[in-house]
Design a protein around this motif. Structure first.
Motif, PDB file in Angstrom:
ATOM      1  N   GLY A  32     -23.470 -55.566 -31.261  1.00 47.46           N
ATOM      2  CA  GLY A  32     -24.628 -56.209 -31.876  1.00 47.46           C
ATOM      3  C   GLY A  32     -24.188 -57.348 -32.768  1.00 47.46           C
ATOM      4  N   VAL A  34     -23.148 -59.562 -35.718  1.00 49.00           N
ATOM      5  CA  VAL A  34     -22.451 -59.353 -36.989  1.00 49.00           C
ATOM      6  C   VAL A  34     -22.348 -60.700 -37.700  1.00 49.00           C
ATOM      7  CG1 VAL A  34     -20.272 -58.672 -38.073  1.00 49.00           C
ATOM      8  CG2 VAL A  34     -21.169 -57.358 -36.142  1.00 49.00           C
ATOM      9  N   ASP A 109     -20.240 -61.534 -30.388  1.00 49.63           N
ATOM     10  CA  ASP A 109     -21.307 -61.008 -31.251  1.00 49.63           C
ATOM     11  C   ASP A 109     -21.236 -61.526 -32.686  1.00 49.63           C
ATOM     12  OD1 ASP A 109     -22.613 -59.501 -29.333  1.00 49.63           O
ATOM     13  OD2 ASP A 109     -21.403 -57.713 -29.703  1.00 49.63           O
ATOM     14  N   LYS A 138     -26.500 -56.112 -36.904  1.00 53.86           N
ATOM     15  CA  LYS A 138     -25.861 -54.794 -36.921  1.00 53.86           C
ATOM     16  C   LYS A 138     -25.051 -54.618 -38.202  1.00 53.86           C
ATOM     17  CE  LYS A 138     -23.288 -51.453 -34.456  1.00 53.86           C
ATOM     18  NZ  LYS A 138     -22.941 -50.921 -33.185  1.00 53.86           N
TER      19      LYS A 138
END
Length: 199
Positions: A32, A34, A109, A138
């Motif tokens: 996810g 970051v 990500d 995330k």
């Protein structure tokens, strides 16, 4: 999850360009989005002429921080412009914050906010002013030891204090003190001490 990069806390005097976190996240399956930020005016300058969605290669961070080295990254430019906002959180409310010119780079990500100036790491608006939303990420890394909590705790599922290297590390014995008078607690624990009383 909000992670304190306390070793590179810009409000504590660190330069904000440590690559400790970046180098540990690159190439990992993060599962996810970051968010992290690095203060690097040279990288901003190198990426400034790129258009949105262009892929750029940069030597990122590690130029001022004596504990890390620049890291070569290749990423897609998501945003670039002047990064400014008015702090709306509990810490510094109403403060006008200027990150200078900034670029947001997507590396897998990772969403890396690269700015000319350190700004205010206490505020989620540091990311929001460049089009990133901490509440949807995330994980969010902040270059702050404690000041960020008032603004992030209301929505953070968890807060983690990472043991990161840098000028503001809590591991004081890892720093090379060259001008500190010795003995000095907590660097030296075994010594006798008497208070100096002047009449």
């Amino acid at each position: 999850v909000v992670v304190s990069d306390g070793g590179d806390a810009t409000t504590g005097g660190a330069p904000g360009d440590s690559t400790f976190v970046l180098s540990n996240l690159l190439g990992k399956n993060l599962g996810g989005e970051v968010l992290l930020n690095i203060v690097d005016p040279w990288a901003v300058e190198a990426a400034w002429s790129a258009s949105i969605n262009d892929v750029v290669e940069l030597e990122l961070g590690g130029k001022l921080d004596p504990f890390s080295k620049p890291v070569r990254v290749s990423g897609r430019v998501l945003w670039r412009g002047d990064a400014r906002y008015i702090a709306m959180g509990d810490v510094g409310k109403g403060l006008s914050v200027n990150l200078g010119r900034a670029v947001v780079l997507a590396v897998d990500d990772l969403r890396i906010l690269i700015s000319e100036l350190p700004g205010n790491p206490f505020e989620p608006d540091q990311y929001r002013c460049v089009g990133l939303e901490p509440m949807r990420a995330k994980a969010v890394f902040v270059k702050s030891i404690t000041g960020f909590k008032a603004n992030y705790e209301p929505f953070a599922k968890k807060i983690i204090h990472a043991d990161t290297t840098g000028a503001t590390t809590h591991r004081l014995k890892s720093l090379n003190y060259v001008k500190a008078p010795r003995p000095l607690y907590p660097l030296d624990e075994e010594f006798s001490w008497k208070p100096l009383v002047k009449n």
